[in-house]
Design a protein around this motif. Structure first.
Motif, PDB file in Angstrom:
ATOM      1  N   LEU A 155      13.065   7.394   0.180  1.00 39.59           N
ATOM      2  CA  LEU A 155      14.103   7.884  -0.716  1.00 39.59           C
ATOM      3  C   LEU A 155      15.374   8.235   0.054  1.00 39.59           C
ATOM      4  N   LYS A 156      16.503   8.019  -0.571  1.00 37.23           N
ATOM      5  CA  LYS A 156      17.771   8.494  -0.034  1.00 37.23           C
ATOM      6  C   LYS A 156      17.846  10.017  -0.191  1.00 37.23           C
ATOM      7  N   PRO A 157      18.607  10.703   0.661  1.00 36.58           N
ATOM      8  CA  PRO A 157      18.842  12.128   0.414  1.00 36.58           C
ATOM      9  C   PRO A 157      19.407  12.334  -1.001  1.00 36.58           C
ATOM     10  N   GLY A 158      18.819  13.263  -1.716  1.00 36.05           N
ATOM     11  CA  GLY A 158      19.198  13.470  -3.107  1.00 36.05           C
ATOM     12  C   GLY A 158      18.428  12.607  -4.080  1.00 36.05           C
ATOM     13  N   GLY A 159      17.594  11.688  -3.544  1.00 32.13           N
ATOM     14  CA  GLY A 159      16.792  10.819  -4.397  1.00 32.13           C
ATOM     15  C   GLY A 159      15.644  11.574  -5.039  1.00 32.13           C
ATOM     16  N   ARG A 160      15.144  11.031  -6.152  1.00 32.96           N
ATOM     17  CA  ARG A 160      14.124  11.709  -6.942  1.00 32.96           C
ATOM     18  C   ARG A 160      12.803  10.954  -6.921  1.00 32.96           C
ATOM     19  N   LEU A 161      11.714  11.717  -6.827  1.00 29.57           N
ATOM     20  CA  LEU A 161      10.367  11.178  -6.994  1.00 29.57           C
ATOM     21  C   LEU A 161       9.823  11.635  -8.343  1.00 29.57           C
ATOM     22  N   LEU A 162       9.274  10.695  -9.113  1.00 30.64           N
ATOM     23  CA  LEU A 162       8.621  10.984 -10.375  1.00 30.64           C
ATOM     24  C   LEU A 162       7.158  10.571 -10.274  1.00 30.64           C
ATOM     25  N   VAL A 163       6.247  11.521 -10.493  1.00 30.26           N
ATOM     26  CA  VAL A 163       4.810  11.237 -10.472  1.00 30.26           C
ATOM     27  C   VAL A 163       4.263  11.523 -11.863  1.00 30.26           C
ATOM     28  N   LEU A 164       3.902  10.474 -12.578  1.00 33.10           N
ATOM     29  CA  LEU A 164       3.291  10.597 -13.902  1.00 33.10           C
ATOM     30  C   LEU A 164       1.799  10.342 -13.736  1.00 33.10           C
ATOM     31  N   ASN A 221       0.850  -1.176   0.000  1.00 30.98           N
ATOM     32  CA  ASN A 221       0.000   0.000   0.000  1.00 30.98           C
ATOM     33  C   ASN A 221       0.897   1.241   0.000  1.00 30.98           C
ATOM     34  N   ALA A 222       0.670   2.154  -0.929  1.00 29.66           N
ATOM     35  CA  ALA A 222       1.504   3.357  -1.039  1.00 29.66           C
ATOM     36  C   ALA A 222       1.461   4.210   0.220  1.00 29.66           C
ATOM     37  N   GLU A 223       0.408   4.078   1.023  1.00 28.04           N
ATOM     38  CA  GLU A 223       0.282   4.878   2.239  1.00 28.04           C
ATOM     39  C   GLU A 223       1.081   4.305   3.405  1.00 28.04           C
ATOM     40  N   SER A 224       1.585   3.083   3.262  1.00 26.34           N
ATOM     41  CA  SER A 224       2.340   2.437   4.339  1.00 26.34           C
ATOM     42  C   SER A 224       3.356   1.487   3.712  1.00 26.34           C
ATOM     43  N   LEU A 225       4.423   2.034   3.174  1.00 26.08           N
ATOM     44  CA  LEU A 225       5.390   1.245   2.413  1.00 26.08           C
ATOM     45  C   LEU A 225       6.250   0.382   3.341  1.00 26.08           C
ATOM     46  N   PRO A 226       6.414  -0.900   3.011  1.00 28.52           N
ATOM     47  CA  PRO A 226       7.161  -1.822   3.881  1.00 28.52           C
ATOM     48  C   PRO A 226       8.669  -1.806   3.615  1.00 28.52           C
ATOM     49  N   PHE A 227       9.242  -0.602   3.575  1.00 23.90           N
ATOM     50  CA  PHE A 227      10.663  -0.458   3.267  1.00 23.90           C
ATOM     51  C   PHE A 227      11.326   0.464   4.290  1.00 23.90           C
ATOM     52  N   ASP A 228      12.630   0.263   4.481  1.00 20.97           N
ATOM     53  CA  ASP A 228      13.396   1.090   5.409  1.00 20.97           C
ATOM     54  C   ASP A 228      13.517   2.525   4.902  1.00 20.97           C
TER      55      ASP A 228
END
Length: 249
Positions: free
Chosen positions: A158-167, A121-128
């Motif tokens: 995201l890591k610092p400096g990481g990018r988000l792309l929303v299409l 679920n995008a609202e609760s991502l299971p990642f560090d």
């Protein structure tokens, strides 16, 4: 405006807890014909939109990428080829049917070693925290119930400096184009969906969900509020689609 206990599902007002189930039903229904309908609906132009997203992401060999709402894997396939064997791509989707189609399709195309699929679920991502160099979400954010939560989660992983792309589908900039697009969306798309998938209602929801999605400037502000910097957007095909990009400080 809906109160905190309700939200929109297309033009309907539904209980907030019911939206996720209703969206899931839509995508269970259309999963097997999803790629065919994408080609028909966009006259194949969705491939160009996605290619532009890949280029603007700046993905390089060895990077880690999270493709949220990745569906049948178009972006994941391109990302996996870019990051190479030293990189990793995670294809995430909340919908089991879409994820299965994507996993099978990518395996058929020879993508395996650097790709992982996760139902999430995008609202609760299971990642560090600070795990990914790039996060993408293509044509999925409008289906998320709490978009602010999802954007905050994307920023977190995201890591610092990481990018988000929303299409995402957006608001056409020209009145004439907007009127033509409305006619196409509400008249042609449900009929096409009925003919190809036997499901007009899901494509009627598609048209409605696009109209309920925040416009370009609103989404830009939402990304800034979620902590992203250097947020910009690019209108594609006259603003029918917009690609937003932000950077985690």
């Amino acid at each position: 405006m809906a109160d905190k206990d309700t939200t929109h599902f297309g033009y309907q007002e539904v209980a907030t807890g019911d939206k996720q189930k209703k969206v899931a039903e839509v995508f269970h229904s259309v999963a097997s014909k999803y790629d065919l309908m994408n080609d028909l609906m966009s006259f194949g132009i969705h491939r160009l939109w996605k290619r532009y997203t890949i280029e603007l992401s700046g993905v390089r060999a060895g990077n880690s990428v999270l493709d949220i709402a990745g569906g049948t894997g178009d972006l994941s396939y391109a990302f996996a080829r870019r990051v190479g064997p030293e990189g990793q791509v995670v294809l995430a989707d909340i919908n089991e049917s879409m994820l299965k189609v994507g996993r099978d399709r990518l395996a058929d195309r020879g993508i395996a070693g650097n790709l992982e699929t996760v139902q999430a679920n995008a609202e609760s991502l299971p990642f560090d925290d600070n795990r990914f160099d790039v996060v993408s979400i293509a044509f999925g954010l409008r289906n998320v119930t709490h978009k602010e939560k999802a954007l905050a989660e994307m920023q977190r992983v995201l890591k610092p400096g990481g990018r988000l792309l929303v299409l995402e589908f957006s608001k056409p900039r020209n009145d004439l184009l907007s009127r033509a697009y409305d006619f196409y969306s509400f008249q042609a798309l449900p009929r096409m969906g009925s003919l190809v998938t036997g499901d007009a209602d899901s494509y009627r929801y598609l048209a409605e969900s696009i109209r309920m999605h925040p416009d370009q400037e609103t989404l830009k502000a939402m990304m800034s509020d979620a902590g992203f910097e250097r947020v910009q957007y690019h209108n594609l095909t006259g603003g029918i689609v917009a690609l937003h990009r932000g950077v985690k400080p």
